[in-house]
Design a protein around this motif. Structure first.
Motif, PDB file in Angstrom:
ATOM      1  N   LEU A  54       0.824  -1.214   0.000  1.00 52.00           N
ATOM      2  CA  LEU A  54       0.000   0.000   0.000  1.00 52.00           C
ATOM      3  C   LEU A  54       0.853   1.257   0.000  1.00 52.00           C
ATOM      4  O   LEU A  54       0.574   2.210  -0.728  1.00 52.00           O
ATOM      5  N   THR A  55       1.879   1.277   0.818  1.00 49.07           N
ATOM      6  CA  THR A  55       2.676   2.496   0.980  1.00 49.07           C
ATOM      7  C   THR A  55       3.674   2.696  -0.153  1.00 49.07           C
ATOM      8  O   THR A  55       4.243   3.780  -0.290  1.00 49.07           O
ATOM      9  N   ALA A  56       3.870   1.678  -0.990  1.00 52.52           N
ATOM     10  CA  ALA A  56       4.800   1.810  -2.112  1.00 52.52           C
ATOM     11  C   ALA A  56       4.110   2.336  -3.363  1.00 52.52           C
ATOM     12  O   ALA A  56       4.788   2.652  -4.346  1.00 52.52           O
ATOM     13  N   GLY A  57       2.794   2.424  -3.347  1.00 50.34           N
ATOM     14  CA  GLY A  57       2.068   2.854  -4.538  1.00 50.34           C
ATOM     15  C   GLY A  57       1.253   4.107  -4.306  1.00 50.34           C
ATOM     16  O   GLY A  57       1.754   5.106  -3.823  1.00 50.34           O
ATOM     17  N   ARG A  58      -0.022   4.034  -4.640  1.00 46.08           N
ATOM     18  CA  ARG A  58      -0.929   5.148  -4.427  1.00 46.08           C
ATOM     19  C   ARG A  58      -2.250   4.624  -3.883  1.00 46.08           C
ATOM     20  O   ARG A  58      -2.576   3.443  -4.035  1.00 46.08           O
ATOM     21  N   LEU A  59      -2.993   5.499  -3.258  1.00 44.05           N
ATOM     22  CA  LEU A  59      -4.326   5.175  -2.770  1.00 44.05           C
ATOM     23  C   LEU A  59      -5.333   6.079  -3.461  1.00 44.05           C
ATOM     24  O   LEU A  59      -4.973   7.084  -4.076  1.00 44.05           O
ATOM     25  N   ILE A  60      -6.589   5.736  -3.337  1.00 44.70           N
ATOM     26  CA  ILE A  60      -7.663   6.575  -3.851  1.00 44.70           C
ATOM     27  C   ILE A  60      -8.536   7.001  -2.678  1.00 44.70           C
ATOM     28  O   ILE A  60      -8.908   6.173  -1.836  1.00 44.70           O
ATOM     29  N   VAL A  61      -8.807   8.302  -2.593  1.00 48.01           N
ATOM     30  CA  VAL A  61      -9.731   8.808  -1.581  1.00 48.01           C
ATOM     31  C   VAL A  61     -10.963   9.364  -2.295  1.00 48.01           C
ATOM     32  O   VAL A  61     -10.877   9.810  -3.433  1.00 48.01           O
ATOM     33  N   PRO A  62     -12.115   9.326  -1.619  1.00 44.16           N
ATOM     34  CA  PRO A  62     -13.344   9.801  -2.249  1.00 44.16           C
ATOM     35  C   PRO A  62     -13.579  11.282  -1.966  1.00 44.16           C
ATOM     36  O   PRO A  62     -13.300  11.781  -0.877  1.00 44.16           O
ATOM     37  N   VAL A  63     -14.078  11.979  -2.946  1.00 45.36           N
ATOM     38  CA  VAL A  63     -14.438  13.389  -2.797  1.00 45.36           C
ATOM     39  C   VAL A  63     -15.843  13.575  -3.349  1.00 45.36           C
ATOM     40  O   VAL A  63     -16.166  13.055  -4.422  1.00 45.36           O
TER      41      VAL A  63
END
Length: 258
Positions: A54-63
């Motif tokens: 998880l910390t080596a890539g990217r995450l998606i957050v909702p807006v």
């Protein structure tokens, strides 16, 4: 007119700004998917592998499709994005900050920042929000500032709560060492618990459903009350000072060897 043109120019600059996620198609990172689906590993090893991915890539957050929820004449919050809905407050320049308005209430009363492995997982949770790809450290800092320093991964499908010490460490730019293999933390816990009347030994192992299982050997003689000893140990572990070092723990009493 001048103000409107200036606002438009500012928005165009923001939209034109380079982003490391400009070509992101919203799909899950294969390394993250592999870690989530590796049921052959024990829970603690699987979580270790997942956190690294998880910390080596990217995450998606909702807006929300519009800015943070406003309130109508009746005082009701409205974040539906329907035509004719009450006016919203202006959106922050950092759209990821708006994700905090969608924080998830956990069963224990705490609030966690929702983070997603993919746009599809986010849509399965709510179809009225849009995905914003973010650097994991940025998401961690947002969780620390805006929520109870927690992430919940893929709410609505996986509902996986990530350990608070891991989120805090990432926000601060530190490596996370889980307590089940963190010898300095274990030594500190053991010293505190050994000072409790009736405790004659402490040992540790990864928990099956929690981060750390603590075995407490209780004196079988000498007038010590086992129940009182364990209650005193629970008070020690309830110290807020442990919150950023140890996630959930399980205390397991053991009788003194004869």
């Amino acid at each position: 007119m001048r103000a409107a043109l200036a606002a438009r120019a500012k928005m165009e600059r923001l939209l034109a700004a380079p982003t490391p996620f400009a070509s992101d198609d919203g799909s899950a990172d294969p390394a993250v998917t592999a870690a989530l689906e590796d049921t052959g590993l024990e829970r603690h090893l699987r979580l270790d592998r997942l956190w690294a991915a998880l910390t080596a890539g990217r995450l998606i957050v909702p807006v929300a499709a519009h800015a943070r929820p406003g309130r109508g004449a009746a005082g009701r919050a409205d974040d539906s994005g329907r035509a004719g809905a009450p006016a919203r407050e202006p959106r922050a320049e950092d759209p990821a900050r708006d994700a905090a308005a969608l924080a998830v209430d956990l069963p224990d009363g705490r609030r966690a920042l929702p983070v997603f492995t993919s746009a599809a997982a986010m849509t399965a949770w709510r179809s009225d929000v849009r995905p914003v790809p973010v650097d994991p450290r940025r998401a961690a800092r947002l969780a620390v500032v805006e929520t109870d320093r927690l992430w919940i991964l893929d709410p609505g499908t996986r509902d996986l709560r990530l350990p608070r010490p891991a989120v805090v460490a990432l926000a601060e730019g530190r490596d996370w060492t889980p307590s089940w293999r963190n010898e300095p933390v274990q030594a500190d816990i053991a010293a505190r618990l050994d000072a409790v009347e009736g405790v004659v030994g402490v040992a540790f192992e990864p928990g099956a459903a929690v981060e750390l299982r603590i075995f407490i050997r209780v004196a079988a003689s000498g007038g010590a009350d086992a129940a009182a000893t364990m209650e005193a140990c629970r008070r020690v572990m309830a110290d807020p000072a442990w919150a950023d070092l140890v996630d959930a723990v399980e205390l397991c009493p053991l009788p003194e060897r004869s």
